[in-house]
Design a protein around this motif. Structure first.
Motif, PDB file in Angstrom:
ATOM      1  N   LEU A 199       8.410   2.158 -12.322  1.00 53.62           N
ATOM      2  CA  LEU A 199       9.588   2.110 -13.176  1.00 53.62           C
ATOM      3  C   LEU A 199      10.709   1.481 -12.369  1.00 53.62           C
ATOM      4  O   LEU A 199      11.028   1.937 -11.263  1.00 53.62           O
ATOM      5  N   LEU A 200      11.301   0.428 -12.904  1.00 54.57           N
ATOM      6  CA  LEU A 200      12.397  -0.283 -12.239  1.00 54.57           C
ATOM      7  C   LEU A 200      13.692   0.099 -12.934  1.00 54.57           C
ATOM      8  O   LEU A 200      13.874  -0.198 -14.114  1.00 54.57           O
ATOM      9  N   VAL A 201      14.577   0.758 -12.212  1.00 54.37           N
ATOM     10  CA  VAL A 201      15.813   1.279 -12.804  1.00 54.37           C
ATOM     11  C   VAL A 201      16.951   0.311 -12.535  1.00 54.37           C
ATOM     12  O   VAL A 201      17.247  -0.003 -11.378  1.00 54.37           O
ATOM     13  N   GLY A 202      17.584  -0.187 -13.609  1.00 55.77           N
ATOM     14  CA  GLY A 202      18.705  -1.098 -13.436  1.00 55.77           C
ATOM     15  C   GLY A 202      18.820  -2.096 -14.568  1.00 55.77           C
ATOM     16  O   GLY A 202      17.999  -2.125 -15.499  1.00 55.77           O
ATOM     17  N   ASP A 203      19.842  -2.918 -14.482  1.00 54.18           N
ATOM     18  CA  ASP A 203      20.165  -3.926 -15.490  1.00 54.18           C
ATOM     19  C   ASP A 203      19.096  -5.020 -15.514  1.00 54.18           C
ATOM     20  O   ASP A 203      18.754  -5.595 -14.484  1.00 54.18           O
ATOM     21  N   VAL A 204      18.577  -5.300 -16.713  1.00 54.73           N
ATOM     22  CA  VAL A 204      17.510  -6.292 -16.851  1.00 54.73           C
ATOM     23  C   VAL A 204      17.961  -7.673 -16.380  1.00 54.73           C
ATOM     24  O   VAL A 204      17.140  -8.493 -15.938  1.00 54.73           O
ATOM     25  N   ARG A 205      19.274  -7.947 -16.412  1.00 55.43           N
ATOM     26  CA  ARG A 205      19.770  -9.241 -15.925  1.00 55.43           C
ATOM     27  C   ARG A 205      19.522  -9.390 -14.433  1.00 55.43           C
ATOM     28  O   ARG A 205      19.230 -10.478 -13.943  1.00 55.43           O
ATOM     29  N   HIS A 206      19.634  -8.293 -13.702  1.00 52.35           N
ATOM     30  CA  HIS A 206      19.359  -8.332 -12.267  1.00 52.35           C
ATOM     31  C   HIS A 206      17.873  -8.566 -12.010  1.00 52.35           C
ATOM     32  O   HIS A 206      17.504  -9.259 -11.058  1.00 52.35           O
ATOM     33  N   LEU A 207      17.035  -7.984 -12.873  1.00 55.15           N
ATOM     34  CA  LEU A 207      15.589  -8.213 -12.746  1.00 55.15           C
ATOM     35  C   LEU A 207      15.278  -9.682 -12.989  1.00 55.15           C
ATOM     36  O   LEU A 207      14.506 -10.307 -12.236  1.00 55.15           O
TER      37      LEU A 207
ATOM     38  N   ARG B 271      23.675 -11.041 -25.427  1.00 59.68           N
ATOM     39  CA  ARG B 271      22.862 -11.941 -24.618  1.00 59.68           C
ATOM     40  C   ARG B 271      21.536 -11.305 -24.212  1.00 59.68           C
ATOM     41  O   ARG B 271      20.601 -12.007 -23.847  1.00 59.68           O
ATOM     42  N   LEU B 272      21.447  -9.986 -24.259  1.00 61.84           N
ATOM     43  CA  LEU B 272      20.275  -9.322 -23.698  1.00 61.84           C
ATOM     44  C   LEU B 272      18.951  -9.722 -24.350  1.00 61.84           C
ATOM     45  O   LEU B 272      17.950  -9.872 -23.646  1.00 61.84           O
ATOM     46  N   PRO B 273      18.879  -9.904 -25.688  1.00 64.89           N
ATOM     47  CA  PRO B 273      17.613 -10.407 -26.243  1.00 64.89           C
ATOM     48  C   PRO B 273      17.244 -11.784 -25.682  1.00 64.89           C
ATOM     49  O   PRO B 273      16.064 -12.117 -25.566  1.00 64.89           O
ATOM     50  N   LEU B 274      18.265 -12.571 -25.335  1.00 61.43           N
ATOM     51  CA  LEU B 274      17.986 -13.890 -24.774  1.00 61.43           C
ATOM     52  C   LEU B 274      17.511 -13.778 -23.325  1.00 61.43           C
ATOM     53  O   LEU B 274      16.649 -14.548 -22.878  1.00 61.43           O
ATOM     54  N   ASP B 275      18.068 -12.812 -22.587  1.00 62.51           N
ATOM     55  CA  ASP B 275      17.547 -12.529 -21.246  1.00 62.51           C
ATOM     56  C   ASP B 275      16.094 -12.057 -21.340  1.00 62.51           C
ATOM     57  O   ASP B 275      15.252 -12.416 -20.510  1.00 62.51           O
ATOM     58  N   PHE B 276      15.821 -11.267 -22.356  1.00 63.90           N
ATOM     59  CA  PHE B 276      14.459 -10.810 -22.635  1.00 63.90           C
ATOM     60  C   PHE B 276      13.541 -12.017 -22.831  1.00 63.90           C
ATOM     61  O   PHE B 276      12.433 -12.091 -22.258  1.00 63.90           O
TER      62      PHE B 276
ATOM     63  N   PHE C  49      17.754 -14.238 -36.663  1.00 63.05           N
ATOM     64  CA  PHE C  49      17.364 -15.645 -36.711  1.00 63.05           C
ATOM     65  C   PHE C  49      17.663 -16.332 -35.380  1.00 63.05           C
ATOM     66  O   PHE C  49      16.860 -17.141 -34.892  1.00 63.05           O
ATOM     67  N   GLU C  50      18.815 -15.982 -34.778  1.00 66.94           N
ATOM     68  CA  GLU C  50      19.165 -16.557 -33.473  1.00 66.94           C
ATOM     69  C   GLU C  50      18.153 -16.133 -32.404  1.00 66.94           C
ATOM     70  O   GLU C  50      17.753 -16.936 -31.563  1.00 66.94           O
ATOM     71  N   VAL C  51      17.756 -14.886 -32.438  1.00 68.01           N
ATOM     72  CA  VAL C  51      16.779 -14.397 -31.464  1.00 68.01           C
ATOM     73  C   VAL C  51      15.422 -15.064 -31.687  1.00 68.01           C
ATOM     74  O   VAL C  51      14.737 -15.448 -30.734  1.00 68.01           O
ATOM     75  N   ALA C  52      15.028 -15.218 -32.959  1.00 66.93           N
ATOM     76  CA  ALA C  52      13.759 -15.897 -33.266  1.00 66.93           C
ATOM     77  C   ALA C  52      13.764 -17.326 -32.733  1.00 66.93           C
ATOM     78  O   ALA C  52      12.760 -17.802 -32.175  1.00 66.93           O
ATOM     79  N   LYS C  53      14.889 -18.022 -32.898  1.00 63.22           N
ATOM     80  CA  LYS C  53      14.995 -19.383 -32.369  1.00 63.22           C
ATOM     81  C   LYS C  53      14.867 -19.382 -30.848  1.00 63.22           C
ATOM     82  O   LYS C  53      14.217 -20.254 -30.265  1.00 63.22           O
ATOM     83  N   ALA C  54      15.511 -18.414 -30.199  1.00 61.72           N
ATOM     84  CA  ALA C  54      15.462 -18.347 -28.737  1.00 61.72           C
ATOM     85  C   ALA C  54      14.033 -18.180 -28.237  1.00 61.72           C
ATOM     86  O   ALA C  54      13.611 -18.851 -27.280  1.00 61.72           O
ATOM     87  N   PHE C  55      13.269 -17.299 -28.880  1.00 65.41           N
ATOM     88  CA  PHE C  55      11.890 -17.099 -28.447  1.00 65.41           C
ATOM     89  C   PHE C  55      11.022 -18.315 -28.767  1.00 65.41           C
ATOM     90  O   PHE C  55      10.127 -18.666 -27.988  1.00 65.41           O
ATOM     91  N   ALA C  56      11.290 -18.962 -29.887  1.00 65.50           N
ATOM     92  CA  ALA C  56      10.536 -20.180 -30.220  1.00 65.50           C
ATOM     93  C   ALA C  56      10.791 -21.265 -29.174  1.00 65.50           C
ATOM     94  O   ALA C  56       9.869 -21.983 -28.772  1.00 65.50           O
ATOM     95  N   LEU C  57      12.033 -21.389 -28.734  1.00 66.12           N
ATOM     96  CA  LEU C  57      12.361 -22.380 -27.704  1.00 66.12           C
ATOM     97  C   LEU C  57      11.636 -22.085 -26.395  1.00 66.12           C
ATOM     98  O   LEU C  57      11.331 -23.004 -25.624  1.00 66.12           O
ATOM     99  N   LYS C  58      11.354 -20.804 -26.147  1.00 59.30           N
ATOM    100  CA  LYS C  58      10.655 -20.412 -24.917  1.00 59.30           C
ATOM    101  C   LYS C  58       9.135 -20.468 -25.080  1.00 59.30           C
ATOM    102  O   LYS C  58       8.396 -20.095 -24.172  1.00 59.30           O
ATOM    103  N   GLY C  59       8.665 -20.899 -26.265  1.00 60.07           N
ATOM    104  CA  GLY C  59       7.225 -21.087 -26.447  1.00 60.07           C
ATOM    105  C   GLY C  59       6.508 -19.960 -27.147  1.00 60.07           C
ATOM    106  O   GLY C  59       5.278 -19.840 -27.047  1.00 60.07           O
ATOM    107  N   PHE C  60       7.258 -19.126 -27.918  1.00 57.94           N
ATOM    108  CA  PHE C  60       6.650 -18.004 -28.641  1.00 57.94           C
ATOM    109  C   PHE C  60       6.950 -18.130 -30.133  1.00 57.94           C
ATOM    110  O   PHE C  60       8.101 -18.294 -30.532  1.00 57.94           O
ATOM    111  N   ALA C  61       5.909 -18.045 -30.952  1.00 58.30           N
ATOM    112  CA  ALA C  61       6.050 -18.176 -32.406  1.00 58.30           C
ATOM    113  C   ALA C  61       6.344 -16.802 -33.007  1.00 58.30           C
ATOM    114  O   ALA C  61       5.516 -15.892 -32.915  1.00 58.30           O
TER     115      ALA C  61
END
Length: 519
Positions: free
Chosen positions: A103-111, A154-159, A194-206
């Motif tokens: 378990l990694l404890v902390g802000d996902v942006r740091h990960l 921004r966190l879904p985009l960091d995801f 819709f914005e999150v869906a576009k972000a994942f599509a740009l990263k190669g996920f349908a």
């Protein structure tokens, strides 16, 4: 429990509702990340069998203001309050193999920054089955602030960026229903889903997007939840080969291609989300998960989930309670004591208010009218009060032990003062719970003999957590600490119901098996 044949990583892990569902579905957790020390304490205790107040190599802090010897201070720390990477224990090999079971404890942006710094790229060679996560809800909730530049937006985009780095076959993103609603930033209108869906599509996920409801998956709660299953491009292509005429996949395929060929001209009509209430014929278990039941009479009621915990004496556990305890059986714990079942202390004024909400559940056609009048300080006729009294006498066992006469009932009824909160109500014992379980004083017990809020354990039962699952940290919090502390009540309310997670995990596993078997 199924043999754990699939590999799983969880971000925004919370207290572990998603994780125990996925584990039961046959997924082996490689590592999890959570920013709240309180929720991390619960996750580590139940999923890893670890007390995080003591140093352990399976629980690593990504950053903290405090040293490794100051765990008590770490457990109360706001890890979103600073960007300085200090006191970091997190170290890993390029293939991330030494993180297994951690378990990694902390802000996902740091990960994410650590992965960039160490040039991590596809560490599992494409064999990671699933990354799941529920980014914080505040920026997407209808009740929250809709600031486009807020870091939580921004966190879904960091995801998405982390998923691009570690290349899972499937991404499961879970969020509140409010992510589907439009919000404005300046003169522009945005739809977060819709914005999150576009972000994942740009990263190669349908992305396959849907709105589910826990009550259709064997959970005692009427809880709408947004789910996105995003499939890595090569996996999605195999799905298209296996289900070439599936209308959901055809729509997603067109959207995915447009993201990569004509991004500037994308519009909301290019992608659909599927609502289980409106498109139930598509939830057939092929691409969209198949529910346990659509039949109202088979929904799990709050009475089935918590009646054995009532004060009226020892009650036999319902089939629902026995099922969740058997379904999510664990080798880590054998304790039989009931935890997290502390009744909160209320003033007589609050108890009477709850008793009023409970009586309204028996008001039949008078309920809404009486509630509106009482809220608005308007006159309620003697005839209305008499009808309610008569209804309660005939409907509620031992009612006269509380109100010995109509005069006593009338005096109580007229003296009650209601809260300004419109969300306060009593549970209806024959129905699933409403969704608002994050703040404990929103909902009170259904029994006229228990005029109180639910305990943490009762809320956990409604969410389908087994009784061995213990919630750590403070029960509740207030003031400025609400911004970052995640006490027990909030942990339960924010969690993905384990039974819903189990259904999603089984569905994802079956989809992947179909693809693997057919090539």
């Amino acid at each position: 429990m199924l043999k754990k044949s699939r590999k799983h990583i969880e971000l925004f892990a919370g207290c572990g509702g998603m994780a125990i569902g996925m584990e039961t579905a046959g997924f082996s957790l490689l590592f999890a990340n959570e920013v709240s020390p309180m929720a991390s304490d619960t996750f580590a205790h139940n999923l890893l069998g670890i007390d995080i107040s003591k140093p352990n190599k399976k629980v690593q802090w990504i950053h903290s203001r405090y040293s490794i010897d100051e765990y008590e201070k770490r457990l109360r720390e706001n890890l979103l309050s600073h960007d300085i990477e200090e006191n970091c224990e997190l170290e890993f090999k390029s293939d991330l193999s030494d993180l297994n079971g951690s378990l990694l404890v902390g802000d996902v942006r740091h990960l994410r920054n650590k992965f960039i710094k160490h040039k991590i790229k596809n560490p599992y060679n494409g064999n990671l089955d699933l990354v799941s996560g529920g980014p914080p809800c505040q920026s997407f909730s209808l009740a929250g602030k809709r600031q486009l530049n807020n870091y939580k937006n921004r966190l879904p985009l960091d995801f998405a960026e982390i998923c691009e780095t570690i290349q899972p076959k499937v991404v499961l993103l879970e969020n509140v229903k409010g992510i589907l609603s439009a919000f404005k930033q300046g003169d522009s209108k945005f739809y977060a889903w819709f914005e999150v869906a576009k972000a994942f599509a740009l990263k190669g996920f349908a992305p396959v997007c849907m709105l589910l409801n826990s009550k259709y998956f064997g959970v005692a709660q009427n809880r709408p939840r947004y789910i996105m299953l995003a499939f890595r491009a090569d996996v999605f292509n195999k799905m298209m080969d296996n289900f070439p005429n599936n209308e959901v996949l055809l729509k997603v395929s067109t959207f995915f291609k447009k993201v990569h060929s004509d991004f500037e001209n994308l519009n909301l009509k290019d992608l659909d989300y599927y609502d289980i209430e409106k498109n139930n014929e598509l939830f057939d278990g092929i691409i969209l998960p198949k529910p346990t039941t659509f039949e109202k009479k088979k929904w799990i009621s709050v009475q089935e989930s918590i009646d054995d915990l009532s004060l009226k004496g020892v009650q036999e556990k319902s089939k629902y309670v026995k099922d969740i305890n058997d379904l999510f059986e664990t080798d880590l714990f054998t304790h039989k004591d009931l935890h997290n079942h502390n009744h909160r202390n209320h003033t007589e004024k609050i108890k009477n208010r709850f008793l009023f909400y409970q009586t309204l559940n028996y008001a039949n056609g008078l309920r809404d009218s009486i509630f509106r009048k009482k809220k608005g300080d308007l006159h309620i006729t003697e005839e209305e009060i008499k009808k309610l009294y008569t209804s309660l006498q005939s409907s509620v066992k031992e009612f006269n032990k509380i109100f010995e006469s109509q005069i006593i009932f009338e005096k109580f009824f007229k003296s009650v003062s209601l809260s300004k909160k419109h969300s306060q109500r009593a549970l209806i014992q024959a129905l699933p719970s409403p969704a608002q379980l994050t703040i404990p004083d929103d909902i009170c017990h259904y029994s006229l003999f228990e005029s109180r809020v639910l305990t943490v354990r009762e809320m956990a039962r409604i969410q389908s957590f087994p009784d061995w699952f213990i919630f750590k940290g403070k029960e509740t919090t207030g003031g400025n600490n609400r911004r970052f502390e995640v006490p027990q009540y909030t942990q339960v309310g924010n969690a993905v119901p384990p039974k819903l997670a189990l259904s999603l995990g089984r569905h994802i596993s079956l989809l992947l098996t179909k693809i693997e078997n057919n090539g």
